[in-house]
Design a protein around this motif. Sequence first.
Motif, PDB file in Angstrom:
ATOM      1  N   LYS A  94     -11.961 -28.260  89.495  1.00 14.08           N
ATOM      2  CA  LYS A  94     -12.763 -29.391  90.136  1.00 14.08           C
ATOM      3  C   LYS A  94     -13.779 -30.100  89.177  1.00 14.08           C
ATOM      4  O   LYS A  94     -14.012 -29.232  88.025  1.00 14.08           O
ATOM      5  CB  LYS A  94     -13.842 -28.688  91.190  1.00 14.08           C
ATOM      6  CG  LYS A  94     -13.115 -28.120  92.525  1.00 14.08           C
ATOM      7  CD  LYS A  94     -12.763 -29.129  93.351  1.00 14.08           C
ATOM      8  CE  LYS A  94     -11.921 -28.640  94.561  1.00 14.08           C
ATOM      9  NZ  LYS A  94     -11.324 -29.744  95.543  1.00 14.08           N
ATOM     10  N   ASP A 133     -16.000 -24.886  95.363  1.00 16.56           N
ATOM     11  CA  ASP A 133     -14.623 -25.434  95.799  1.00 16.56           C
ATOM     12  C   ASP A 133     -14.720 -26.679  96.386  1.00 16.56           C
ATOM     13  O   ASP A 133     -13.847 -27.648  96.290  1.00 16.56           O
ATOM     14  CB  ASP A 133     -13.657 -24.427  96.639  1.00 16.56           C
ATOM     15  CG  ASP A 133     -14.697 -23.806  97.866  1.00 16.56           C
ATOM     16  OD1 ASP A 133     -15.576 -24.246  97.801  1.00 16.56           O
ATOM     17  OD2 ASP A 133     -14.040 -22.920  98.352  1.00 16.56           O
ATOM     18  N   SER A 134     -15.824 -26.989  97.119  1.00 20.25           N
ATOM     19  CA  SER A 134     -16.161 -28.078  97.987  1.00 20.25           C
ATOM     20  C   SER A 134     -17.070 -29.176  97.445  1.00 20.25           C
ATOM     21  O   SER A 134     -17.308 -30.197  97.526  1.00 20.25           O
ATOM     22  CB  SER A 134     -16.320 -27.865  99.143  1.00 20.25           C
ATOM     23  OG  SER A 134     -17.480 -27.373  99.457  1.00 20.25           O
ATOM     24  N   THR A 136     -20.205 -29.037  98.430  1.00 23.71           N
ATOM     25  CA  THR A 136     -21.223 -29.228  99.411  1.00 23.71           C
ATOM     26  C   THR A 136     -22.674 -28.501  98.865  1.00 23.71           C
ATOM     27  O   THR A 136     -22.642 -27.395  98.342  1.00 23.71           O
ATOM     28  CB  THR A 136     -20.798 -28.601 100.875  1.00 23.71           C
ATOM     29  OG1 THR A 136     -20.521 -27.493 100.587  1.00 23.71           O
ATOM     30  CG2 THR A 136     -19.853 -29.575 101.331  1.00 23.71           C
TER      31      THR A 136
END
Length: 609
Positions: A94, A133-134, A136
């Motif tokens: 990422k 992973d995201s 946020t």
Amino acid sequence: MPDLAETYACVPSTERGRGILISGSPKSNSILYTNGRSVIILNLDNPLEVSVYAEHAYPATVARFSPNAEWIASADVSGTVRIWGTRNEFVLKKEFKVLSGRIDDLQWSPDGMRIVACGDGKGKSLVRAFMWDSGTNVGEFDGHSRRVLSCAFKPTRPFRIVTCGEDFLVNFYEGPPFKFKQSHRDHSNFVNCLRYSPDGSKFISVSSDKKGILFDGKTGEKIGELSSEDGHKGSIYAVSWSPDGKQVLTASADKSAKVWDVSEDGNGKVKRTLTCPGSGGVDDMLVGCLWQNDYLVVVSLGGTIGIFSATDTDKAPVCLSGHMKNVTSLSVLKNNPKVILSSSYDGLIVKWIQGIGYSGKLKRKENSQIKCFAAVEEEIITSGFDNKVWRVPVLGDQCGEANSVDVGSQPKDLSLALLSPELALVSTDSGVVMLRGTAIVSTINLGFAVTASVISPDGSEAIIGGQDGKLHIYSIAGDTLTEEAVLEKHRGAVTVIRYSPDVSMFASADVNREAVVWDRASREMKLKNMLYHTARINCLAWSPDSSMVATGSLDTCVIIYEVDKPPASRSTIKGAHLGGVYGLVFTDEHHVMSSGEDACVRVWKLTPQ
């Protein structure tokens, strides 16, 4: 494709008045640090085992292993965090844009799910915690008004995050989702680093006010401090806990590192003071430290990495060093081809031994900048950005008294007659200067813009390349040059010319990415169409038996041609150095060494085609 045999790593980039944060792997003895756009993974058990991650678009600032050692998160000055795998070619997982300014520290949560990063930015966002992973957000981080220099994640539940920075504050956040709980203003200067103990019971902050303060890990209350008795006399830049959580290691601008015993009630007493051998100059200030299993690692402002043993601190440290800036030239000592000297423009000359690695720095009395560099048996010759050419005698690892001569304008290129090294040819913008020892024999204005020059080993011939791409061949008699021929082939300014070791050929290269091998007697082209680089060729080297020629370019590649075969049967090393290849030399028929913008030196083993 030639194989990478060895990498001599660059040293961490450092900055005066700032600490650097190096980190270690939870599963092995590897450490992480950054230099320029590279992230370096160095194995302390075997310092020649080095891997480099070079995918950042901006200078990298900090990198950390995840708790399971499978991933690395690295950050750069643009506020970007990249998360990549530690195995098979560093696959990118990422990439997140986290802050609007540089990131100074980042930390994984103990479960490997969250990352907190801090640094500089516009507005209020100086700290951010996010899911790995995201991306946020997992919390709001208010309470800092200036650059946040360090952050730490409590390694046990309940999770906490602490941050510190240039506003002298230590802030404590509870979560997740994290929110501000309290702030401490116990320090009276920049708070440079803070770290949780491995069991999460305490954390320590260190500051430029020479103090270290311990806090309770769960509530954030102050519980004690490092004793000022026998304490540091300068700013403390970094701190690291021992694996058992009973001791801490600190590194300071007073050029020492200290090991402290931390008692249960949170006060620290000095147990040992560690100093690295050095000249005692500014470069010996310590700016980073790490307690990695049985190794105590300290980093000085000059970039030297000192490795002490934690169990036997009286043992002399192993010192690793190297270059911090672009390594512009390499040279092999003829009497011992396994010894290589490399120089970078900041004036540093490092000695390497093939198979062993770092073998010391050559300290000159006048530490002037280096643009051109040549070495013979007992002498090195350098020129910088002023008009002087220096001759420095080398005795073992020491440099003797240097002599200089002013050649009137800035030297562009310098070349030595190898059989009688007191004869040197120095090219300047508009002509050449011949030197014998440190006396100017003659200054000749050639009437065209000179970009490269070389003198034959016996001192009877010179080849001078111009801005117009022409090669002018001169015979040398006494102190005069007589033009013998002009060779036209290059379509751009000539960057480098080199005679082959048996002097039957010479090779030249230009900014228009072309190289040519010429026959010396007939002055005809022997090998042409060597047009496989995509940018300017910076350097060129011959193998000792004159059978191969290698070129290094700004396009990061090294290409090796065999003189008796067509150029299409070349072998290419792609991505040899991030930012371009600037130095190239053969140590024997099977090994070529390269150096470049990334401040590393690499040895490549040639495999027969």
